[in-house]
Design a protein around this motif. Structure first.
Motif, PDB file in Angstrom:
ATOM      1  N   ASP A 110       2.558  -3.656  -2.457  1.00 16.26           N
ATOM      2  CA  ASP A 110       3.378  -2.505  -2.823  1.00 16.26           C
ATOM      3  C   ASP A 110       3.682  -2.536  -4.311  1.00 16.26           C
ATOM      4  O   ASP A 110       4.031  -3.588  -4.850  1.00 16.26           O
ATOM      5  CB  ASP A 110       4.707  -2.506  -2.059  1.00 16.26           C
ATOM      6  N   CYS A 111       3.604  -1.379  -4.940  1.00 10.93           N
ATOM      7  CA  CYS A 111       3.978  -1.266  -6.345  1.00 10.93           C
ATOM      8  C   CYS A 111       5.502  -1.235  -6.429  1.00 10.93           C
ATOM      9  O   CYS A 111       6.140  -0.423  -5.757  1.00 10.93           O
ATOM     10  CB  CYS A 111       3.393   0.001  -6.960  1.00 10.93           C
ATOM     11  N   PRO A 112       6.105  -2.085  -7.263  1.00 15.73           N
ATOM     12  CA  PRO A 112       7.562  -2.074  -7.394  1.00 15.73           C
ATOM     13  C   PRO A 112       8.087  -0.839  -8.129  1.00 15.73           C
ATOM     14  O   PRO A 112       9.241  -0.473  -7.979  1.00 15.73           O
ATOM     15  CB  PRO A 112       7.866  -3.347  -8.181  1.00 15.73           C
ATOM     16  N   GLY A 113       7.235  -0.179  -8.887  1.00 15.67           N
ATOM     17  CA  GLY A 113       7.664   0.987  -9.655  1.00 15.67           C
ATOM     18  C   GLY A 113       7.690   2.276  -8.856  1.00 15.67           C
ATOM     19  O   GLY A 113       8.645   3.047  -8.927  1.00 15.67           O
ATOM     20  N   CYS A 114       6.624   2.520  -8.050  1.00 18.87           N
ATOM     21  CA  CYS A 114       6.534   3.807  -7.347  1.00 18.87           C
ATOM     22  C   CYS A 114       6.423   3.653  -5.830  1.00 18.87           C
ATOM     23  O   CYS A 114       6.337   4.642  -5.115  1.00 18.87           O
ATOM     24  CB  CYS A 114       5.341   4.608  -7.874  1.00 18.87           C
ATOM     25  N   ALA A 115       6.387   2.414  -5.336  1.00 21.56           N
ATOM     26  CA  ALA A 115       6.322   2.087  -3.906  1.00 21.56           C
ATOM     27  C   ALA A 115       5.009   2.516  -3.244  1.00 21.56           C
ATOM     28  O   ALA A 115       4.915   2.563  -2.027  1.00 21.56           O
ATOM     29  CB  ALA A 115       7.512   2.665  -3.154  1.00 21.56           C
ATOM     30  N   THR A 116       3.982   2.804  -4.040  1.00 22.12           N
ATOM     31  CA  THR A 116       2.679   3.131  -3.479  1.00 22.12           C
ATOM     32  C   THR A 116       2.060   1.877  -2.880  1.00 22.12           C
ATOM     33  O   THR A 116       2.129   0.803  -3.466  1.00 22.12           O
ATOM     34  CB  THR A 116       1.747   3.691  -4.583  1.00 22.12           C
ATOM     35  N   GLU A 117       1.452   2.014  -1.693  1.00 22.31           N
ATOM     36  CA  GLU A 117       0.740   0.900  -1.096  1.00 22.31           C
ATOM     37  C   GLU A 117      -0.653   0.846  -1.712  1.00 22.31           C
ATOM     38  O   GLU A 117      -1.382   1.840  -1.722  1.00 22.31           O
ATOM     39  CB  GLU A 117       0.633   1.064   0.418  1.00 22.31           C
ATOM     40  N   LEU A 118      -1.001  -0.323  -2.240  1.00 27.50           N
ATOM     41  CA  LEU A 118      -2.287  -0.514  -2.898  1.00 27.50           C
ATOM     42  C   LEU A 118      -3.085  -1.563  -2.138  1.00 27.50           C
ATOM     43  O   LEU A 118      -2.537  -2.545  -1.646  1.00 27.50           O
ATOM     44  CB  LEU A 118      -2.075  -0.965  -4.338  1.00 27.50           C
TER      45      LEU A 118
END
Length: 55
Positions: free
Chosen positions: A25-33
């Motif tokens: 998970d991106c800590p900035g935008c919460a997008t799952e990568l």
């Protein structure tokens, strides 16, 4: 390892023992990568899980 989010360009720290197919998970935008490749490190936006509609 440091890399950038493909969605918001925020910096992510990825563990050295990460593996292809792992979801982070991106800590900035919460997008799952998804870790697409580990050498070289490449991230992609993780696909949304499909509904099975009880099949």
């Amino acid at each position: 390892m440091d890399t950038q989010c493909v969605s918001c360009s925020d910096t992510l720290q990825i563990a050295k023992d990460t593996y292809e197919g792992e979801i982070v998970d991106c800590p900035g935008c919460a997008t799952e990568l998804e870790i697409y490749s580990t050498n070289p490190l490449k991230l992609v936006i993780a696909p949304e899980p499909e509904e099975d509609w009880g099949e």
